[in-house]
Design a protein around this motif. Structure first.
Motif, PDB file in Angstrom:
ATOM      1  N   GLU A   1       0.807  -1.227   0.003  1.00 53.41           N
ATOM      2  CA  GLU A   1       0.109   0.198  -0.171  1.00 53.41           C
ATOM      3  C   GLU A   1       0.877   1.249  -0.078  1.00 53.41           C
ATOM      4  O   GLU A   1       0.575   2.257  -0.805  1.00 53.41           O
ATOM      5  N   SER A   2       1.945   1.490   0.733  1.00 53.35           N
ATOM      6  CA  SER A   2       2.814   2.290   0.738  1.00 53.35           C
ATOM      7  C   SER A   2       3.409   2.701  -0.303  1.00 53.35           C
ATOM      8  O   SER A   2       3.731   3.691  -0.928  1.00 53.35           O
ATOM      9  N   ILE A   3       3.950   1.652  -1.234  1.00 53.15           N
ATOM     10  CA  ILE A   3       4.510   1.703  -2.393  1.00 53.15           C
ATOM     11  C   ILE A   3       3.486   2.085  -3.632  1.00 53.15           C
ATOM     12  O   ILE A   3       3.791   3.156  -4.271  1.00 53.15           O
ATOM     13  N   ARG A   4       2.320   1.656  -3.583  1.00 46.66           N
ATOM     14  CA  ARG A   4       1.100   1.948  -4.319  1.00 46.66           C
ATOM     15  C   ARG A   4       0.900   3.632  -4.270  1.00 46.66           C
ATOM     16  O   ARG A   4       0.938   4.469  -5.222  1.00 46.66           O
ATOM     17  N   LYS A   5       0.898   4.071  -2.857  1.00 42.21           N
ATOM     18  CA  LYS A   5       0.775   5.567  -2.798  1.00 42.21           C
ATOM     19  C   LYS A   5       2.015   6.300  -3.173  1.00 42.21           C
ATOM     20  O   LYS A   5       1.845   7.427  -3.948  1.00 42.21           O
ATOM     21  N   PHE A   6       3.236   5.859  -3.220  1.00 43.07           N
ATOM     22  CA  PHE A   6       4.377   6.404  -3.631  1.00 43.07           C
ATOM     23  C   PHE A   6       4.162   6.558  -4.864  1.00 43.07           C
ATOM     24  O   PHE A   6       4.508   7.658  -5.939  1.00 43.07           O
ATOM     25  N   LEU A   7       3.803   5.625  -5.930  1.00 49.31           N
ATOM     26  CA  LEU A   7       3.554   5.540  -7.403  1.00 49.31           C
ATOM     27  C   LEU A   7       2.294   6.506  -7.755  1.00 49.31           C
ATOM     28  O   LEU A   7       2.204   6.597  -8.857  1.00 49.31           O
ATOM     29  N   GLY A   8       1.565   6.789  -6.788  1.00 53.48           N
ATOM     30  CA  GLY A   8       0.366   7.612  -7.220  1.00 53.48           C
ATOM     31  C   GLY A   8      -1.004   6.751  -7.791  1.00 53.48           C
ATOM     32  O   GLY A   8      -1.853   7.200  -8.399  1.00 53.48           O
ATOM     33  N   LEU A   9      -0.590   5.389  -7.410  1.00 55.29           N
ATOM     34  CA  LEU A   9      -1.577   4.403  -8.116  1.00 55.29           C
ATOM     35  C   LEU A   9      -2.872   4.369  -7.300  1.00 55.29           C
ATOM     36  O   LEU A   9      -4.255   3.793  -7.788  1.00 55.29           O
ATOM     37  N   ASN A  10      -3.178   4.890  -6.086  1.00 58.39           N
ATOM     38  CA  ASN A  10      -4.308   5.122  -5.534  1.00 58.39           C
ATOM     39  C   ASN A  10      -5.057   6.275  -5.740  1.00 58.39           C
ATOM     40  O   ASN A  10      -6.266   6.422  -5.218  1.00 58.39           O
ATOM     41  N   GLU A  11      -4.492   7.043  -6.564  1.00 55.65           N
ATOM     42  CA  GLU A  11      -5.414   8.407  -7.262  1.00 55.65           C
ATOM     43  C   GLU A  11      -6.357   7.594  -8.154  1.00 55.65           C
ATOM     44  O   GLU A  11      -6.376   6.778  -8.619  1.00 55.65           O
ATOM     45  N   PRO A  12      -7.679   8.654  -8.478  1.00 55.18           N
ATOM     46  CA  PRO A  12      -8.684   8.029  -9.129  1.00 55.18           C
ATOM     47  C   PRO A  12      -8.142   8.053 -10.509  1.00 55.18           C
ATOM     48  O   PRO A  12      -7.217   8.669 -10.759  1.00 55.18           O
ATOM     49  N   LEU A  13      -8.800   7.224 -11.196  1.00 56.50           N
ATOM     50  CA  LEU A  13      -8.358   6.814 -12.746  1.00 56.50           C
ATOM     51  C   LEU A  13      -8.099   8.091 -13.784  1.00 56.50           C
ATOM     52  O   LEU A  13      -7.189   8.362 -14.152  1.00 56.50           O
ATOM     53  N   LEU A  14      -9.218   8.947 -13.319  1.00 58.10           N
ATOM     54  CA  LEU A  14      -9.322  10.163 -14.521  1.00 58.10           C
ATOM     55  C   LEU A  14      -8.058  11.144 -14.028  1.00 58.10           C
ATOM     56  O   LEU A  14      -7.388  11.522 -14.922  1.00 58.10           O
ATOM     57  N   THR A  15      -7.613  11.192 -12.832  1.00 61.56           N
ATOM     58  CA  THR A  15      -6.589  12.159 -12.397  1.00 61.56           C
ATOM     59  C   THR A  15      -5.411  11.517 -12.959  1.00 61.56           C
ATOM     60  O   THR A  15      -4.252  12.187 -13.397  1.00 61.56           O
ATOM     61  N   ARG A  16      -5.340  10.071 -12.874  1.00 59.00           N
ATOM     62  CA  ARG A  16      -4.082   9.546 -13.520  1.00 59.00           C
ATOM     63  C   ARG A  16      -3.979   9.642 -15.017  1.00 59.00           C
ATOM     64  O   ARG A  16      -2.794   9.724 -15.510  1.00 59.00           O
ATOM     65  N   TYR A  17      -5.283   9.709 -15.586  1.00 56.66           N
ATOM     66  CA  TYR A  17      -5.181   9.888 -17.206  1.00 56.66           C
ATOM     67  C   TYR A  17      -4.711  11.205 -17.542  1.00 56.66           C
ATOM     68  O   TYR A  17      -3.848  11.383 -18.099  1.00 56.66           O
ATOM     69  N   GLY A  18      -4.994  12.137 -16.620  1.00 58.95           N
ATOM     70  CA  GLY A  18      -4.860  13.527 -16.795  1.00 58.95           C
ATOM     71  C   GLY A  18      -3.187  13.826 -16.476  1.00 58.95           C
ATOM     72  O   GLY A  18      -2.631  14.299 -17.392  1.00 58.95           O
ATOM     73  N   HIS A  19      -2.588  13.002 -15.666  1.00 52.68           N
ATOM     74  CA  HIS A  19      -1.070  12.921 -15.254  1.00 52.68           C
ATOM     75  C   HIS A  19      -0.637  12.455 -16.662  1.00 52.68           C
ATOM     76  O   HIS A  19       0.519  12.744 -17.137  1.00 52.68           O
ATOM     77  N   PHE A  20      -0.897  11.363 -17.014  1.00 55.94           N
ATOM     78  CA  PHE A  20      -0.533  10.811 -18.302  1.00 55.94           C
ATOM     79  C   PHE A  20      -0.421  11.545 -19.354  1.00 55.94           C
ATOM     80  O   PHE A  20       0.650  11.804 -20.224  1.00 55.94           O
ATOM     81  N   ILE A  21      -1.598  12.546 -19.745  1.00 55.98           N
ATOM     82  CA  ILE A  21      -1.421  13.473 -20.785  1.00 55.98           C
ATOM     83  C   ILE A  21      -0.430  14.363 -20.787  1.00 55.98           C
ATOM     84  O   ILE A  21       0.173  14.833 -21.493  1.00 55.98           O
ATOM     85  N   ARG A  22      -0.350  14.761 -19.282  1.00 55.02           N
ATOM     86  CA  ARG A  22       0.625  15.855 -18.884  1.00 55.02           C
ATOM     87  C   ARG A  22       2.065  15.356 -19.153  1.00 55.02           C
ATOM     88  O   ARG A  22       2.876  15.998 -19.674  1.00 55.02           O
ATOM     89  N   GLY A  23       2.144  13.870 -19.072  1.00 55.19           N
ATOM     90  CA  GLY A  23       3.706  13.620 -19.255  1.00 55.19           C
ATOM     91  C   GLY A  23       4.052  13.708 -20.660  1.00 55.19           C
ATOM     92  O   GLY A  23       5.118  13.623 -20.953  1.00 55.19           O
ATOM     93  N   ILE A  24       3.253  13.870 -21.485  1.00 59.93           N
ATOM     94  CA  ILE A  24       3.267  13.978 -23.033  1.00 59.93           C
ATOM     95  C   ILE A  24       4.367  14.972 -23.231  1.00 59.93           C
ATOM     96  O   ILE A  24       5.241  15.007 -24.099  1.00 59.93           O
TER      97      ILE A  24
END
Lengths: 510, 308
Positions: free
Chosen positions: B47-70
């Protein structure tokens, strides 16, 4: 005229290519060439999880303690250590005047910073849990480090000797960021000179090294070659001096070479089928029947090609041998197994079990699973091997027992010490206890064993725990892996730890 | 103008790819945090590593992060190495391109020559030999052929290195191996379209002008025959990029294909997602180049200027 010009061009091209090829095969004196199968993406000890990364960390960094090729704990940066009377503070004295390869001082402050960085949640280290019992680390003066333990831990030396506890230069790490993982700044005998992702890396001597194992080689060149056949070709053509992970089918071919041989040191990797202890497997008779139904010797010789030794205890060789207990080999007795199943109330064909197996994670894992299904079928069990990809396998064997729909999963364990191995697997209700094993006596002993600092007392406690687990049989015990490494005859003094770390301390080339 | 319009038209495609890549990669079995933590990790550690990787964020937030990474490399880092994915890809891409472009170039060259020879003497000994080799080239799995070449040229003859990518010699075998399939396909394609073109009236006109048969074939028939071949080359190149993982694994070449497979086995989501997105961009560009080449070879396919 044109054809003459054409021929000259072709000849020049061929000559150029041959020259390039000859250069590629040249054997510069003092350069050891190692071909490894896995790609070490990082050497940062807080994140590395591969034996090849351990080998580099052992050569490039130093810890307070280190393991010798037999996995015995030796002093490295440490000169002396002691527990406070209440067992809550562990004090280590370190060698004075040591420096990192970039000239920064390696003092108590640097050691404390390295440990505190790994234990900081913001670092995201994969080893934070393993080292959580170290608590908070403080520097006292130049040469004294205090571990204010979160809980008494009599196994601290084993933890500190692991390469995950190597001392990193936190100052350099802050400046370099993620690149530190590729060119770590340490105080070991070697430094990483070059790192080409996925291709290889080169270690060269660290001129500032002042420890007991000075570099013996001009350079160590690693190349990453994942395909077994290609890696073996490097050995056969003399383009590599050491090749990792020789597959069983290539052992004879390498041994037939005049220039190299395969060495087979023991590995602490203990591979078993971990049972989900509910339904039919909650019955000790069924578990015993499964263990009697398996021809371990036959699997080790016939399927693993000799690269396995039948299990004689849960804990693999090299996991603190001084505390390890072994038992007589479980006999292959299909008739006995049938009898036990009948006693448990299962007629032939009535008991159906499924087990999850990874693909390519362990030597011949898929073939072993097929052999196991056959063996269990022989005693009247309908056994279904579920062979899945690595991601699915990790997910399934990591599930809570209540969520599992299968009955067993193949898992190999090779961990830092007796306490870490046994506590996580057999203490009631801990997160990594995936079988659902629960035995009050074992729980009590595990707690006692963790806090015990007297080696004789530890031996007694862990002996009893291993005996109870061996009798309870929460696993279908299988084998300990054997390593197979191709080594050229010109290499002398090469050693391998049971945790599959290559040791270059004393290597010289003829 | 055409190029800009085509690139603009590709944007919705790439947006769709980004959605598919992000959400499908998320469905890959296995939890990255669990894989990184190893089999002995407890739930709390995972759980601690998941939090570090940001995997516990909502899916859409993570998608936004993915697009920003471009456009922001700092937002797109590998789970395993923590380095920007763009750096990881940029280090590996040259090797993949050397093997793919080299393989395609040699394949096209050899295939076209073999096709011409076949078409000029249909049914002859050369044609028969080329047919057999073509069949072998198409049928042999690259993996097996690669190991066979290592056995012959590296182990037995000692002419070329077995694996690695440190010298130009290391690329000779992979390029030759990867060239077999396009060579085989091109020889069949060029032979078939040349044979068809040979009977056309405009070639008789060329012959009547007194041109040699070789000149007739090379200057008149071949250009028309290449139109179909160019479209196939585009598709082949895309396939070679995608299939580079096999060649890169056999020959130990550090390319994007191997990076991608390593990332899949370790559930390194960012590396998988951006690598696939990069391949998608390549496919769009390859299609564009293929269309431009086809237009150059066949003026009938050019777009008419539209009235304003």
């Amino acid at each position: 005229m044109r054809s003459l010009r054409h021929s000259s061009t072709v000849a020049a091209l061929v000559a150029g290519l041959s020259l390039a090829a000859v250069q590629a095969f040249a054997q510069p004196a003092g350069v050891l060439r190692v071909a490894v199968g896995a790609d070490p993406a990082t050497f940062d000890p807080a994140f590395n999880d591969l034996p090849v990364g351990n080998a580099v960390d052992l050569a490039v960094l130093e810890g307070l303690y280190r393991l010798d090729p037999q996995n015995n704990v030796q002093k490295s940066l440490a000169t002396d250590s002691s527990f406070s009377p209440d067992g809550k503070v562990f004090t280590v004295k370190i060698k004075p005047g040591r420096t990192f390869s970039n000239g920064d001082p390696l003092n108590a402050e640097a050691v404390a910073a390295s440990f505190n960085r790994m234990l900081d949640e913001k670092t995201g280290s994969i080893y934070r849990g393993l080292y959580a019992s170290l608590g908070t680390i403080k520097a006292v003066g130049e040469d004294t480090v205090e571990f204010h333990l979160a809980e008494p831990n009599g196994h601290i030396l084993m933890l500190l000797a692991n390469t995950a506890a190597s001392i990193v230069n936190v100052k350099a790490l802050k400046e370099m960021g993620a690149e530190y993982g590729r060119k770590p700044v340490g105080s070991g005998p070697y430094m990483v000179e070059r790192f080409v992702g996925g291709e290889g890396f080169r270690l060269v001597p660290n001129p500032k090294y002042a420890g007991d194992y000075p570099a013996t080689l001009k350079a160590i060149d690693f190349s990453v070659v994942p395909e077994d056949g290609s890696r073996m070709a490097l050995m056969e053509t003399g383009a590599a001096d050491i090749v990792e992970r020789v597959p069983p089918e290539s052992i004879d071919a390498i041994n037939a070479l005049k220039s190299a041989k395969v060495v087979t040191p023991p590995s602490m990797f203990s591979v078993n089928m971990e049972m989900v202890l509910r339904g039919p497997l909650a019955d000790a008779k069924v578990r015993k029947a499964l263990n009697l139904a398996i021809d371990r010797d036959g699997i080790a010789k016939g399927v693993l090609g000799g690269l396995g030794t039948p299990s004689v205890g849960m804990v693999g060789p090299g996991t603190q041998d001084e505390l390890r207990k072994t038992f007589p080999l479980l006999q292959f007795d299909p008739e006995g197994a049938k009898k036990l199943l009948a006693e448990a109330g299962y007629k032939p064909g009535q008991l159906a079990l499924s087990f999850t197996c990874p693909t390519g994670r362990y030597i011949k894992d898929v073939q072993v699973c097929q052999a196991l299904a056959g063996s269990l079928g022989n005693v009247g069990i309908k056994a279904t091997p579920l062979v899945v990809d690595r991601g699915t396998w990790t997910k399934v064997v990591g599930m809570e027992p209540a969520q599992r729909t299968d009955n067993m999963g193949m898992v190999g364990r090779a961990t830092a010490g007796m306490d870490y191995t046994l506590y996580r697997l057999f203490f009631t209700g801990v997160g990594a206890n995936r079988t659902g094993y629960s035995n009050p006596r074992v729980d009590g002993l595990l707690k006692e064993g963790r806090a015990a600092t007297d080696p004789a007392k530890q031996k007694e406690i862990y002996g009893e725990i291993q005996e109870i687990v061996w009798k309870d049989q929460p696993f279908l015990f299988l084998w300990y892996q054997t390593q197979a490494i191709g080594v050229a005859n010109r290499v002398q003094g090469f050693a391998v730890q049971p945790n599959e770390t290559l040791v270059f301390d004393k290597v010289t080339l003829k | 103008m055409f190029v800009l319009r085509r690139l603009g038209g590709a944007l919705p495609t790439l947006f769709a790819v980004s959605l598919l890549v992000f959400f499908f990669v998320d469905l890959i079995p296995g939890d990255p945090a669990q894989i990184l933590a190893g089999p002995t990790a407890s739930n709390e550690e995972i759980e601690s590593i998941r939090k570090f990787l940001g995997l516990n964020e909502p899916l859409l937030t993570r998608y936004g992060h993915f697009i920003r990474g471009i456009w922001d490399p700092a937002a797109a880092t590998s789970f395993r190495t923590h380095r920007p994915v763009v750096v990881e890809l940029a280090e590996r891409l040259p090797n993949t391109l050397i093997v793919s472009i080299g393989g395609l170039a040699i394949g096209v060259l050899v295939g076209t020559l073999a096709g011409i020879v076949s078409a000029m003497r249909p049914g002859g000994a050369a044609d028969a030999a080329i047919t057999v080799l073509t069949l072998a080239g198409i049928s042999m799995p690259i993996y097996w052929l690669g190991l066979l070449c290592i056995w012959l040229f590296a182990v037995n003859l000692g002419w070329l290195p077995a694996a690695g990518a440190s010298t130009p010699a290391h690329f000779v075998l992979p390029i030759l191996v990867i060239a077999t399939r396009p060579a085989a396909m091109f020889s069949r394609l060029v032979a078939a379209s040349l044979t068809e073109a040979m009977g056309k009236d405009y070639l008789d006109t060329a012959r009547a002008k007194g041109l040699s048969e070789t000149r007739v074939v090379l200057a008149h028939a071949l250009r028309n025959s290449l139109i179909a071949a160019v479209s196939v080359a585009g598709v082949q190149f895309g396939g070679m990029l995608g299939g580079s993982v096999v060649t890169e694994t056999v020959f130990g070449i550090p390319g994007v294909g191997r990076l991608l497979v390593d990332a899949v086995s370790r559930a390194d989501y960012p590396v998988i997602q951006y690598a696939i997105l990069m391949f998608a961009v390549f496919f769009v560009l390859i299609n564009l180049v293929t269309d431009l080449l086809t237009q150059w070879l066949d003026p009938r396919t050019r777009e008419q200027e539209r009235p304003a």
